[in-house]
Design a protein around this motif. Sequence first.
Motif, short mmCIF file in Angstrom:
data_model
loop_
_atom_site.label_atom_id
_atom_site.label_comp_id
_atom_site.label_asym_id
_atom_site.label_seq_id
_atom_site.Cartn_x
_atom_site.Cartn_y
_atom_site.Cartn_z
N LEU A 3 43.49 61.75 -68.05
CA LEU A 3 43.43 61.17 -66.71
C LEU A 3 44.73 61.47 -65.97
O LEU A 3 45.82 61.20 -66.48
CB LEU A 3 43.21 59.67 -66.78
N HIS A 4 44.59 62.03 -64.78
CA HIS A 4 45.75 62.37 -63.94
C HIS A 4 45.53 61.79 -62.55
O HIS A 4 44.41 61.75 -62.05
CB HIS A 4 45.93 63.88 -63.85
N VAL A 5 46.64 61.38 -61.93
CA VAL A 5 46.58 60.75 -60.62
C VAL A 5 47.52 61.45 -59.66
O VAL A 5 48.71 61.58 -59.94
CB VAL A 5 46.97 59.25 -60.70
N GLY A 39 41.52 70.31 -62.48
CA GLY A 39 40.54 69.56 -63.24
C GLY A 39 39.39 69.16 -62.36
O GLY A 39 39.15 69.73 -61.29
N LEU A 40 38.70 68.15 -62.79
CA LEU A 40 37.59 67.58 -62.06
C LEU A 40 38.18 66.52 -61.13
O LEU A 40 38.71 65.52 -61.58
CB LEU A 40 36.63 66.95 -63.07
N VAL A 41 38.14 66.78 -59.82
CA VAL A 41 38.78 65.92 -58.83
C VAL A 41 37.75 64.97 -58.24
O VAL A 41 36.74 65.40 -57.67
CB VAL A 41 39.42 66.76 -57.69
N LEU A 42 38.00 63.67 -58.36
CA LEU A 42 37.13 62.66 -57.76
C LEU A 42 37.45 62.59 -56.27
O LEU A 42 38.55 62.19 -55.89
CB LEU A 42 37.33 61.31 -58.44
N THR A 59 40.06 67.45 -67.92
CA THR A 59 41.00 66.75 -67.05
C THR A 59 40.25 66.13 -65.89
O THR A 59 39.48 66.80 -65.21
CB THR A 59 42.07 67.74 -66.51
N LEU A 60 40.50 64.84 -65.68
CA LEU A 60 39.91 64.10 -64.57
C LEU A 60 41.04 63.67 -63.66
O LEU A 60 42.04 63.11 -64.11
CB LEU A 60 39.15 62.88 -65.13
N VAL A 61 40.90 63.97 -62.36
CA VAL A 61 41.95 63.71 -61.39
C VAL A 61 41.45 62.77 -60.30
O VAL A 61 40.36 62.96 -59.76
CB VAL A 61 42.44 65.02 -60.72
N ASN A 102 38.78 51.15 -56.54
CA ASN A 102 40.20 51.50 -56.72
C ASN A 102 40.27 52.60 -57.78
O ASN A 102 39.24 53.06 -58.30
CB ASN A 102 41.04 50.27 -57.07
N THR A 103 41.46 53.04 -58.11
CA THR A 103 41.62 54.19 -58.99
C THR A 103 41.04 53.97 -60.38
O THR A 103 40.32 54.83 -60.90
CB THR A 103 43.11 54.58 -59.09
N VAL A 104 41.31 52.83 -61.00
CA VAL A 104 40.79 52.61 -62.35
C VAL A 104 39.27 52.49 -62.34
O VAL A 104 38.59 52.96 -63.27
CB VAL A 104 41.45 51.40 -63.05
N GLU A 105 38.69 51.91 -61.29
CA GLU A 105 37.23 51.83 -61.20
C GLU A 105 36.64 53.23 -61.04
O GLU A 105 35.60 53.54 -61.63
CB GLU A 105 36.82 50.94 -60.03
N ALA A 106 37.27 54.07 -60.25
CA ALA A 106 36.79 55.45 -60.08
C ALA A 106 36.83 56.19 -61.41
O ALA A 106 35.86 56.85 -61.79
CB ALA A 106 37.63 56.17 -59.03
N PHE A 107 37.94 56.06 -62.12
CA PHE A 107 38.04 56.69 -63.44
C PHE A 107 36.95 56.15 -64.37
O PHE A 107 36.26 56.91 -65.04
CB PHE A 107 39.40 56.44 -64.07
#
Length: 167
Positions: A3-5, A39-42, A59-61, A102-107
């Motif tokens: 997980l990358h932000v 990576g895979l960008v949300l 990788t999830l971004v 939010n970010t953690v929910e998206a992940f």
Amino acid sequence: MDLHVRYEGDDDPKKCTARKLARFDMAELHRSARATPFGLVLNPHADTALSPADAEYETLVALDCSWETAGRAMFEMAGEHRALPFLVAANPVNYGKPFQLNTVEAFAGALCILGEREHAERVLSKFTWGHTFLELNEEPLRRYAECADSSAVVDVQQEYLDAGEDA
């Protein structure tokens, strides 16, 4: 999945889920698009919905910024861009609002769709309301995870959007 932000730092640091994930070594923060790995960008502006067919990525971004600044230009990062389908926020700021994750929910939503529910549960476990996200979205997350591709995810999402119009 790593997980990358892409971290903007324009939210209240005490409420920032990305910073908390980084403190627990569950995600890595990057201050520029150039430093953010491919990576895979949300991306809520993407033309393609996230689906289990995207599970090949390692990788999830996510972009962590205020909803007020989350315009299309903010998401100009290298990678395969995918939009999350209809999900409802459980966080205290946007509780019950669709598409306001939010970010953690998206992940967590992405991880569930990609077949990594245990990973989603781990990242959400750091938040008192984390389990609520999975409870609120249990059925759609299960249904999205059963889809073969993006178009099937969009079809399932449309059922939820149509049901909301009827309510």
